[in-house]
Motif scaffolding. Structure first.
Motif, mmCIF file in Angstrom:
data_model
loop_
_atom_site.group_PDB
_atom_site.id
_atom_site.type_symbol
_atom_site.label_atom_id
_atom_site.label_comp_id
_atom_site.label_asym_id
_atom_site.label_seq_id
_atom_site.Cartn_x
_atom_site.Cartn_y
_atom_site.Cartn_z
ATOM 1 N N SER A 111 0.822 -1.216 0.000
ATOM 2 C CA SER A 111 0.000 0.000 0.000
ATOM 3 C C SER A 111 0.857 1.267 0.000
ATOM 4 C CB SER A 111 -0.928 0.013 1.209
ATOM 5 O OG SER A 111 -0.178 -0.037 2.413
ATOM 6 N N SER A 112 2.121 1.163 0.414
ATOM 7 C CA SER A 112 2.999 2.335 0.445
ATOM 8 C C SER A 112 3.301 2.848 -0.956
ATOM 9 C CB SER A 112 4.304 1.995 1.170
ATOM 10 O OG SER A 112 5.032 1.005 0.472
ATOM 11 N N LYS A 113 3.142 1.991 -1.984
ATOM 12 C CA LYS A 113 3.327 2.438 -3.368
ATOM 13 C C LYS A 113 2.373 3.570 -3.714
ATOM 14 C CE LYS A 113 2.687 -1.523 -5.368
ATOM 15 N NZ LYS A 113 2.560 -2.570 -6.418
ATOM 16 N N ALA A 114 1.239 3.616 -3.037
ATOM 17 C CA ALA A 114 0.274 4.688 -3.265
ATOM 18 C C ALA A 114 0.273 5.696 -2.119
ATOM 19 C CB ALA A 114 -1.126 4.099 -3.433
ATOM 20 N N LEU A 115 0.509 5.229 -0.887
ATOM 21 C CA LEU A 115 0.397 6.105 0.275
ATOM 22 C C LEU A 115 1.526 7.130 0.344
ATOM 23 C CD1 LEU A 115 -1.172 6.794 2.793
ATOM 24 C CD2 LEU A 115 0.111 5.042 4.048
ATOM 25 N N VAL A 116 2.764 6.705 0.132
ATOM 26 C CA VAL A 116 3.900 7.630 0.192
ATOM 27 C C VAL A 116 3.794 8.722 -0.884
ATOM 28 C CG1 VAL A 116 6.407 7.841 -0.093
ATOM 29 C CG2 VAL A 116 5.460 6.011 1.318
ATOM 30 N N PRO A 117 3.533 8.384 -2.156
ATOM 31 C CA PRO A 117 3.330 9.452 -3.146
ATOM 32 C C PRO A 117 2.143 10.347 -2.809
ATOM 33 C CG PRO A 117 3.713 7.367 -4.246
ATOM 34 C CD PRO A 117 3.530 7.056 -2.803
ATOM 35 N N ALA A 118 1.094 9.780 -2.218
ATOM 36 C CA ALA A 118 -0.076 10.589 -1.860
ATOM 37 C C ALA A 118 0.299 11.671 -0.855
ATOM 38 C CB ALA A 118 -1.178 9.691 -1.299
ATOM 39 N N ILE A 119 1.122 11.336 0.124
ATOM 40 C CA ILE A 119 1.558 12.332 1.109
ATOM 41 C C ILE A 119 2.361 13.438 0.431
ATOM 42 C CG2 ILE A 119 3.012 12.694 3.146
ATOM 43 C CD1 ILE A 119 2.313 9.856 4.016
ATOM 44 N N ILE A 120 3.204 13.051 -0.515
ATOM 45 C CA ILE A 120 3.994 14.038 -1.256
ATOM 46 C C ILE A 120 3.074 15.028 -1.964
ATOM 47 C CG2 ILE A 120 5.538 14.355 -3.234
ATOM 48 C CD1 ILE A 120 6.910 11.744 -2.459
ATOM 49 N N TYR A 121 2.044 14.525 -2.610
ATOM 50 C CA TYR A 121 1.198 15.394 -3.410
ATOM 51 C C TYR A 121 0.197 16.182 -2.576
ATOM 52 C CZ TYR A 121 3.402 13.293 -7.378
ATOM 53 O OH TYR A 121 4.361 12.887 -8.289
ATOM 54 N N ILE A 122 -0.178 15.681 -1.429
ATOM 55 C CA ILE A 122 -1.009 16.480 -0.527
ATOM 56 C C ILE A 122 -0.213 17.700 -0.052
ATOM 57 C CG2 ILE A 122 -2.066 16.513 1.770
ATOM 58 C CD1 ILE A 122 -2.925 13.626 1.301
ATOM 59 N N SER A 123 1.033 17.478 0.329
ATOM 60 C CA SER A 123 1.887 18.588 0.758
ATOM 61 C C SER A 123 2.082 19.595 -0.373
ATOM 62 C CB SER A 123 3.249 18.046 1.221
ATOM 63 O OG SER A 123 3.103 17.096 2.247
ATOM 64 N N SER A 124 2.336 19.101 -1.581
ATOM 65 C CA SER A 124 2.527 19.988 -2.729
ATOM 66 C C SER A 124 1.267 20.778 -3.043
ATOM 67 C CB SER A 124 2.943 19.171 -3.954
ATOM 68 O OG SER A 124 4.242 18.660 -3.805
ATOM 69 N N PHE A 125 0.123 20.130 -2.926
ATOM 70 C CA PHE A 125 -1.141 20.814 -3.214
ATOM 71 C C PHE A 125 -1.356 21.982 -2.256
ATOM 72 C CE2 PHE A 125 -5.671 21.303 -2.225
ATOM 73 C CZ PHE A 125 -6.155 21.664 -3.468
ATOM 74 N N ILE A 126 -1.141 21.746 -0.984
ATOM 75 C CA ILE A 126 -1.352 22.809 0.013
ATOM 76 C C ILE A 126 -0.430 23.991 -0.258
ATOM 77 C CG2 ILE A 126 -1.152 23.379 2.467
ATOM 78 C CD1 ILE A 126 -1.953 20.464 3.056
ATOM 79 N N ILE A 127 0.840 23.713 -0.521
ATOM 80 C CA ILE A 127 1.792 24.791 -0.792
ATOM 81 C C ILE A 127 1.436 25.526 -2.083
ATOM 82 C CG2 ILE A 127 4.207 25.313 -1.277
ATOM 83 C CD1 ILE A 127 3.605 24.589 1.637
ATOM 84 N N SER A 128 1.012 24.804 -3.108
ATOM 85 C CA SER A 128 0.664 25.427 -4.393
ATOM 86 C C SER A 128 -0.494 26.393 -4.238
ATOM 87 C CB SER A 128 0.318 24.348 -5.428
ATOM 88 O OG SER A 128 1.434 23.533 -5.700
ATOM 89 N N VAL A 129 -1.485 26.022 -3.440
ATOM 90 C CA VAL A 129 -2.636 26.906 -3.217
ATOM 91 C C VAL A 129 -2.204 28.151 -2.448
ATOM 92 C CG1 VAL A 129 -4.864 27.117 -2.060
ATOM 93 C CG2 VAL A 129 -4.316 25.033 -3.325
ATOM 94 N N ILE A 130 -1.343 27.980 -1.450
ATOM 95 C CA ILE A 130 -0.875 29.128 -0.667
ATOM 96 C C ILE A 130 -0.087 30.099 -1.546
ATOM 97 C CG2 ILE A 130 0.677 29.822 1.203
ATOM 98 C CD1 ILE A 130 -0.088 27.240 2.641
ATOM 99 N N LEU A 131 0.718 29.573 -2.450
ATOM 100 C CA LEU A 131 1.544 30.425 -3.305
ATOM 101 C C LEU A 131 0.714 31.304 -4.222
ATOM 102 C CD1 LEU A 131 4.421 27.965 -4.336
ATOM 103 C CD2 LEU A 131 4.483 29.762 -2.604
#
Length: 480
Positions: free
Chosen positions: A306-326
């Motif tokens: 499941s980490s094949k999907a979970l680890v990338p998901a955490i990466i993209y959640i973090s990126s999404f939040i920062i992208s919206v703030i920018l």
């Protein structure tokens, strides 16, 4: 005599009218101090633009995350799988040059975008589907499989390149406002995070349902992932085509017969080479890390499937939040350089952690995923925004700029991944050392290469001379 003179009189009147209109416009510009096209954009304009790259983003996430894994699961060697990916990257690279040239000459961004999206939707399911030449020839040899998958990989990447170049080069023709241009790039990156998260949610569900081991079941689960990805991406492409107007600035330049900016013009600018190098390094960071991440968490850290999907998901959640703030910030050249440097430092820290992370402390990978996601967003948004500064008001050359930079990006990433996979597949001495020392090619590729690229890009950023133009924020902030 009157019949002969009449056309000349009409032309004179038209010219006189155009001259008066130009003089009035010039006076208005002098009075206002800025072009009307430099006014900040509204919320709907930004959001509808960002949706246009969703199909590309979700298929690209699947391409870089699962293609090598999929092909090796089917029995292809790592080198043959890398050949398939390299074929697609080379086709993508050369298509970007031609697409950029044609867009500069004829415009019609949305038409190019729609055509590329159709090609992506039709061909992508075949990349993760069956091997058509194998079915025709009645053979499953590795050579025939490599040729078959390479063929559809090339078709898919041709459509992908057309869509990407048309969508990215629209930014400069939609608005002249620097902050709004950053907001468009940031919104596009936020949608990219949504696309990646959607893919990993679908992948997690499919992998959990099928848990495939047999050849036929593996093909079926990846085919379902491809179909669902295409369906979601096409919905957002329709939103883009309906909600985004064809850029008026490009039509204005074409109607006024403004000459096309030659390639030599860009080759004489130092900033072109600086931006090109930074963009290549950013793409190497994101694409190489994305392609190797699934192998690393499973093979090196021995984490659950499941980490094949979970680890990338955490990466993209973090990126999404920062992208919206920018998107909520006003931007200057120095601020772009500062935020990019912060992202580079975070990647250097993350890469160092990956290099020395033992499997007994595998849970720390979830924390590193957060810093990787933040670093990716900071570097991608600011790096792409520097391309807009490079183009400036030279709208008749924007297609070449985005196309040529994408050409370099695709070629370098394809060669890098091919080298990593081929080296891992062929060098038995290195693989034996990796087993005994715990430092695999995947670990080096995921930890050292992105960190080294981040360090080099930060050095290049330091040498840049970016225009210190200030502009207002969006007329309607995206965060309420």
């Amino acid at each position: 005599m009157l019949a002969v003179a009449f056309p000349w009189i009409c032309r004179c009147r038209v010219r006189s009218y155009c001259l008066r209109a130009i003089m009035v416009d010039a006076m208005n510009d002098e009075q206002s101090g800025e072009w009307r096209s430099a006014e900040p954009l509204g919320r709907l304009a930004v959001l509808s633009y960002g949706a246009g790259h969703m199909l590309n983003d979700i298929t690209s996430a699947c391409w870089f995350t699962y293609l090598l894994l999929f092909l090796t699961d089917l029995g292809l060697s790592a080198r043959d799988a890398a050949i398939v990916m390299l074929t697609g990257q080379v086709a993508d690279a050369f298509t970007t040059i031609f697409a950029g040239e044609l867009i500069d000459r004829f415009g019609h961004f949305k038409l190019w975008h729609a055509g590329g999206s159709v090609l992506v939707a039709i061909s992508f399911s075949s990349v993760f589907g069956g091997c058509l030449p194998c079915e025709i020839m009645g053979s499953d040899s590795s050579v025939l499989q490599t040729i078959g998958y390479s063929l559809f990989a090339a078709i898919f990447n041709i459509g992908w390149a057309v869509t990407q170049v048309s969508h990215m080069s629209m930014v400069n023709c939609i608005t002249l406002n620097p902050t709004s241009r950053v907001a468009l790039a940031s919104c596009r990156n936020a949608y990219s995070m949504v696309a990646n998260l959607s893919l990993y949610a679908v992948a997690l569900a499919v992998f959990s349902i099928y848990n495939a081991q047999a050849y036929a079941a593996i093909k079926l689960e990846y085919r379902w992932i491809a179909y669902l990805s295409i369906l979601m991406g096409c919905c957002f492409v329709l939103l883009f085509l309906i909600g985004t107007k064809e850029p008026e600035l490009k039509y204005k330049s074409l109607c006024e017969n403004i000459p096309k900016v030659s390639w030599n013009y860009w080759f004489k600018k130092v900033l072109y080479y600086q931006v090109a190098l930074v963009y290549i390094l950013i793409r190497l960071i994101t694409n190489v890390s994305q392609a190797l991440l699934a192998f690393f968490v499973i093979n090196d850290l021995d984490m659950p499937q499941s980490s094949k999907a979970l680890v990338p998901a955490i990466i993209y959640i973090s990126s999404f939040i920062i992208s919206v703030i920018l998107q909520e910030m006003s931007w200057t050249g120095s601020r772009l350089k500062t935020f990019f440097t912060i992202g580079a430092i975070l990647w250097i820290f993350s890469g160092s952690g990956i290099l020395f992370l033992p499997s007994t402390l595998r849970d720390i990978m979830y924390l590193l995923s957060i810093t990787i996601g933040i670093a990716n967003a900071l570097m991608m948004v600011t790096g792409i925004s520097m391309q807009s500064i490079l183009v400036g008001k030279d709208l008749n050359g924007c297609g070449f700029v985005y196309g040529s930079l994408s050409f370099l990006d695709k070629l370098s990433c394809g060669l890098a991944l091919y080298a990593l996979e081929s080296y891992q597949d062929s060098n038995h001495m290195v693989r034996s050392f990796a087993v005994s020392s715990g430092f695999s090619i995947t670990r080096y590729g995921l930890g050292f290469i992105p960190a080294a690229c981040a360090l080099l890009s930060a050095v290049v950023i330091f040498t840049m001379d970016l225009e210190e133009t200030r502009s207002n924020n969006l007329t309607e902030p995206l965060l309420v």
